[in-house]
Motif scaffolding. Sequence first.
Motif, PDB file in Angstrom:
ATOM      1  N   GLY A  92      42.016  38.798  42.920  1.00 59.78           N
ATOM      2  CA  GLY A  92      40.943  39.198  43.818  1.00 59.78           C
ATOM      3  C   GLY A  92      39.543  38.861  43.361  1.00 59.78           C
ATOM      4  O   GLY A  92      38.569  39.391  43.901  1.00 59.78           O
ATOM      5  N   ALA A 117      45.932  42.341  48.624  1.00 58.86           N
ATOM      6  CA  ALA A 117      45.549  40.995  48.183  1.00 58.86           C
ATOM      7  C   ALA A 117      45.481  40.036  49.371  1.00 58.86           C
ATOM      8  O   ALA A 117      44.573  39.193  49.448  1.00 58.86           O
ATOM      9  CB  ALA A 117      46.536  40.476  47.136  1.00 58.86           C
ATOM     10  N   HIS A 120      42.318  40.822  51.316  1.00 59.28           N
ATOM     11  CA  HIS A 120      41.143  40.322  50.590  1.00 59.28           C
ATOM     12  C   HIS A 120      41.019  38.801  50.762  1.00 59.28           C
ATOM     13  O   HIS A 120      39.917  38.276  50.956  1.00 59.28           O
ATOM     14  CB  HIS A 120      41.231  40.693  49.110  1.00 59.28           C
ATOM     15  CG  HIS A 120      40.033  40.290  48.328  1.00 59.28           C
ATOM     16  ND1 HIS A 120      38.809  40.916  48.464  1.00 59.28           N
ATOM     17  CD2 HIS A 120      39.842  39.306  47.418  1.00 59.28           C
ATOM     18  CE1 HIS A 120      37.930  40.343  47.673  1.00 59.28           C
ATOM     19  NE2 HIS A 120      38.528  39.359  47.023  1.00 59.28           N
TER      20      HIS A 120
END
Length: 151
Positions: A92, A117, A120
């Motif tokens: 990330g 994840a 993101h």
Amino acid sequence: MGQVNFYHLTHSTLEQVVTNLASRALEQGWKIELRGRDLARLDQLDQQLWQMGEASFLPHGTAGGPHDALQPILLTSTPATDAREAVMAVHGAEIDAAESETHKRVWILFDGNDPEAVQHARIQWKALTGAGAKAAYWSEESGRWEKKAES
């Protein structure tokens, strides 16, 4: 201007993908910044890279040492201060749109089995492509890497 490649990991491990991409970049003479957000996870990745064996050895070091500028692969939680051709973001780590212009290649690797994840990575895709960065999305859902989208 470089290319930002998003790699959606679903079959391969992070270490396998890092080894594959970094090996090819090193063959081209590139220096790589491997950027993560969490120092403990970077330390774990450092140990895993050392244990990969001679056949897949990647010369690397962790930022903060006296020879950072000499490291072919520098593991860091902040942008490197020396000129590197490539940046690989894991866990990330943030990538700024300007980095796609100052590096030959930027890779964003994310765990496809982690919904946070994936979310993101979607936010990063929108931010980077919205700022004009050239990007490609790679998926291995079929068992091999395929380009699924391009900006």
